[in-house]
Design a protein around this motif. Sequence first.
Motif, PDB file in Angstrom:
ATOM      1  N   ARG A 134      85.547 -13.994  27.299  1.00  7.61           N
ATOM      2  CA  ARG A 134      85.037 -13.264  28.466  1.00  7.61           C
ATOM      3  C   ARG A 134      83.695 -13.844  28.852  1.00  7.61           C
ATOM      4  O   ARG A 134      82.798 -13.940  28.020  1.00  7.61           O
ATOM      5  CB  ARG A 134      84.825 -11.796  28.119  1.00  7.61           C
ATOM      6  N   THR A 135      83.576 -14.193  30.071  1.00  5.51           N
ATOM      7  CA  THR A 135      82.300 -14.730  30.503  1.00  5.51           C
ATOM      8  C   THR A 135      81.480 -13.655  31.197  1.00  5.51           C
ATOM      9  O   THR A 135      80.270 -13.737  31.257  1.00  5.51           O
ATOM     10  CB  THR A 135      82.514 -15.882  31.489  1.00  5.51           C
ATOM     11  N   GLY A 136      82.157 -12.684  31.712  1.00  5.49           N
ATOM     12  CA  GLY A 136      81.421 -11.626  32.392  1.00  5.49           C
ATOM     13  C   GLY A 136      81.254 -11.953  33.859  1.00  5.49           C
ATOM     14  O   GLY A 136      81.255 -11.080  34.704  1.00  5.49           O
ATOM     15  N   TYR A 137      81.140 -13.213  34.157  1.00  6.65           N
ATOM     16  CA  TYR A 137      81.049 -13.599  35.567  1.00  6.65           C
ATOM     17  C   TYR A 137      82.095 -14.693  35.814  1.00  6.65           C
ATOM     18  O   TYR A 137      82.570 -15.335  34.893  1.00  6.65           O
ATOM     19  CB  TYR A 137      79.654 -14.123  35.889  1.00  6.65           C
ATOM     20  N   THR A 138      82.394 -14.889  37.037  1.00 11.25           N
ATOM     21  CA  THR A 138      83.425 -15.865  37.359  1.00 11.25           C
ATOM     22  C   THR A 138      82.828 -17.267  37.422  1.00 11.25           C
ATOM     23  O   THR A 138      81.760 -17.472  37.985  1.00 11.25           O
ATOM     24  CB  THR A 138      84.060 -15.543  38.713  1.00 11.25           C
ATOM     25  N   ILE A 139      83.550 -18.161  36.808  1.00 11.44           N
ATOM     26  CA  ILE A 139      83.062 -19.526  36.811  1.00 11.44           C
ATOM     27  C   ILE A 139      83.876 -20.344  37.787  1.00 11.44           C
ATOM     28  O   ILE A 139      85.105 -20.284  37.796  1.00 11.44           O
ATOM     29  CB  ILE A 139      83.170 -20.140  35.401  1.00 11.44           C
ATOM     30  N   ASN A 140      83.207 -21.102  38.522  1.00  8.09           N
ATOM     31  CA  ASN A 140      83.856 -21.994  39.454  1.00  8.09           C
ATOM     32  C   ASN A 140      84.785 -22.945  38.705  1.00  8.09           C
ATOM     33  O   ASN A 140      84.356 -23.668  37.814  1.00  8.09           O
ATOM     34  CB  ASN A 140      82.755 -22.785  40.170  1.00  8.09           C
ATOM     35  N   PRO A 141      86.041 -22.938  39.056  1.00  9.70           N
ATOM     36  CA  PRO A 141      87.012 -23.733  38.319  1.00  9.70           C
ATOM     37  C   PRO A 141      86.673 -25.213  38.257  1.00  9.70           C
ATOM     38  O   PRO A 141      86.931 -25.871  37.249  1.00  9.70           O
ATOM     39  CB  PRO A 141      88.304 -23.511  39.096  1.00  9.70           C
TER      40      PRO A 141
END
Lengths: 366, 366
Positions: free
Chosen positions: A171-178
């Motif tokens: 889980r990163t908690g925020y979205t990461i740019n693919p």
Amino acid sequence: MRILKPEVAKSRKEKILRWVVQQYVETRRPVGSQMIASEALPDVSSATIRNIMAELEEEGYLYQPHTSGGRIPTDKAYRYYVDYLANVQKMAAKERERIEEAYDSRVNEVDNMMVQTSRLLAMLSGAAGFVYTSNVQEQRVQRLDFIPLAPGAVLAILVTQSGAVRHWPVRTGYTINPTRLRVLSRFINEEIEGLTLAQARRILWQHVHSGHQEIAGMADLATQVLKDMERPQTDNELYVEGFGQLLENTSEDDFEDLKQMMRFVEERDRFSNLLSEKMTGMEKSNQKLNVSIGSENELKELKNLSIVSTACKVGDKTVGMLGIIGPKHMEYTRVMSLVNFIGSLLESSLQNWTALPPAEKDDDYE
Amino acid sequence: MRILKPEVAKSRKEKILRWVVQQYVETRRPVGSQMIASEALPDVSSATIRNIMAELEEEGYLYQPHTSGGRIPTDKAYRYYVDYLANVQKMAAKERERIEEAYDSRVNEVDNMMVQTSRLLAMLSGAAGFVYTSNVQEQRVQRLDFIPLAPGAVLAILVTQSGAVRHWPVRTGYTINPTRLRVLSRFINEEIEGLTLAQARRILWQHVHSGHQEIAGMADLATQVLKDMERPQTDNELYVEGFGQLLENTSEDDFEDLKQMMRFVEERDRFSNLLSEKMTGMEKSNQKLNVSIGSENELKELKNLSIVSTACKVGDKTVGMLGIIGPKHMEYTRVMSLVNFIGSLLESSLQNWTALPPAEKDDDYE
DNA sequence: AATTAGCACTCAAAAAAGGGGGTTGACAAA
DNA sequence: TTTGTCAACCCCCTTTTTTGAGTGCTAATT
């Protein structure tokens, strides 16, 4: 090593010892002199055999559970039997074929080789089968990839050079740019391919701390992944299957032993440790097939059990072990050749996936 | 359904029935009238109780193994006990907390939720725990990705919306340009995300046959992947752990039952089928927690065993089952609330990974 | 010196023989 | 409807007997 005098030994003493072991394995009853006289050595009287058996007892090979009522083999006898008397016979070609087939169909059928191999071992041996993959920390990384699962969630996938695949959600908690994720993945792979997990972790830590540009903004993810790599991961290294099989071929007498054994095995850690020790031991002595009989295991829980195991190599590196664990009074000859054979099957199966031309740099992944 | 007349029932008959069940579960000995009179109903004489017990026997709730020597509950009694008498108590907050903690630390520790959950169930119930994932073919695809392993080898990774991850190696025989692989992956994901495996396979087949440009030259790979998706994959759907636990809490009398049970469970197919049937049955009747007692299982191997199971939903879709299997004379109240609780834990844990905002299109993966 | 036959002895396992304890069914009384 | 009482029951546990295979020893035989 061969303690018994050759002449007598070959001709009679050994024969009697072998017979006692085999008979006991078969019937689970103490073996007496008359029985031997009538069924194995008709030309010799029971009195003579009694004398010889007395000698064998004195030398520590046999042992009387009660002052009268026949004798049973000691651990020492089994050891002698395994070392000198059991001809490590090749399996019949026909049987080999049969097993090979079963193996292929199973192992290809499912992604999890280890479980299937354990199960096959169990089925064919009538005891419990296990496959143990050695310490993951020492395995070498082939690839570490990330798949975006959903916003804020990434699936990390680790492939080692010995062919094991491990995956876990992060889980990163925020979205990461693919795209950045891919850059990260590529960067990481360039850095750590071929390193052991431990080394890889160290390298990655450095990069995280030095704030390497490819990692920038994803330190969280990287840190989490590292933490997950670091975990002992004890559980996924050991597969044991076939308690049912074992139970099946066990009489009520051994109920307690079995209980103890299961308790022991289900504490994964302890069994793992045992196997780990055994593995390094075998590696040192350059041993391929190992048989540990009863109290040779130095664990009271296993004093009535034997372990037949073989090291499993990929290239010249030992990556794991496999074998069976069952009652001390097992058919060693059969089981030994079985373990031996299935070991070679697993090895070649692993080789198939890993001993390919050393993972060529296809870093044009971009 | 409530067969016993309310007044008598509530006040005495039921009380006696409950007492017999509880007592028998605890002591494993036939329960007699004196015992009840002295310990449960001091105001009533043993003779009265005898009369009532005789009635209960006539109605099929109790049964005498021997002409004298107390009575034991029949399956029907257990059923009645479970349905009407066992108050489905909430677990103590403290215990819940304890379990919740254990669950978190275990499930997060390792990638394989299923195994860990089974193990926890086993540990806490003293019986064997299982987790069953329903037919994979009906699960919906979240992602299907490919990771280049080595020249000629690709690792396929399938993530379903219920959070299961499946991976398998695919041999292509020739090396595929990683860029094209990525294109393929992207294309496929666009096409099949959210479909069931079965649907996905159908779509992909069409594309392979129509020679879609993104697939061109990789038909081999695609075909193989499809074949692997198609496989029944029976094995990876069922996890059973804790035979040791079960053995531990079992007396020698049940040895034979256990043997039979293990034989049955280790034939994965049969157990899978049983659970599958049970699941659809529960889905139809909109049942959450199910208890199958002894011969209710309609399998002679299980005639002395009970299964306590709960359906496991993600969203409103039943994705699997979990529960325990143990001796018929188990502490139903405790076990039922336990299974119930752990079921909810697993559910929320699955939800965590899957009920996120519906997998937003991050198709800018490129 | 090795082998054998014979004999007395031992002891576990199986079968037989008691009790004891708790249970039941029946019946009569409350 | 409930209760007290009692003979009969039979499992379970313990004790006793019997049985049978096995042993060690010794003296005789090879």
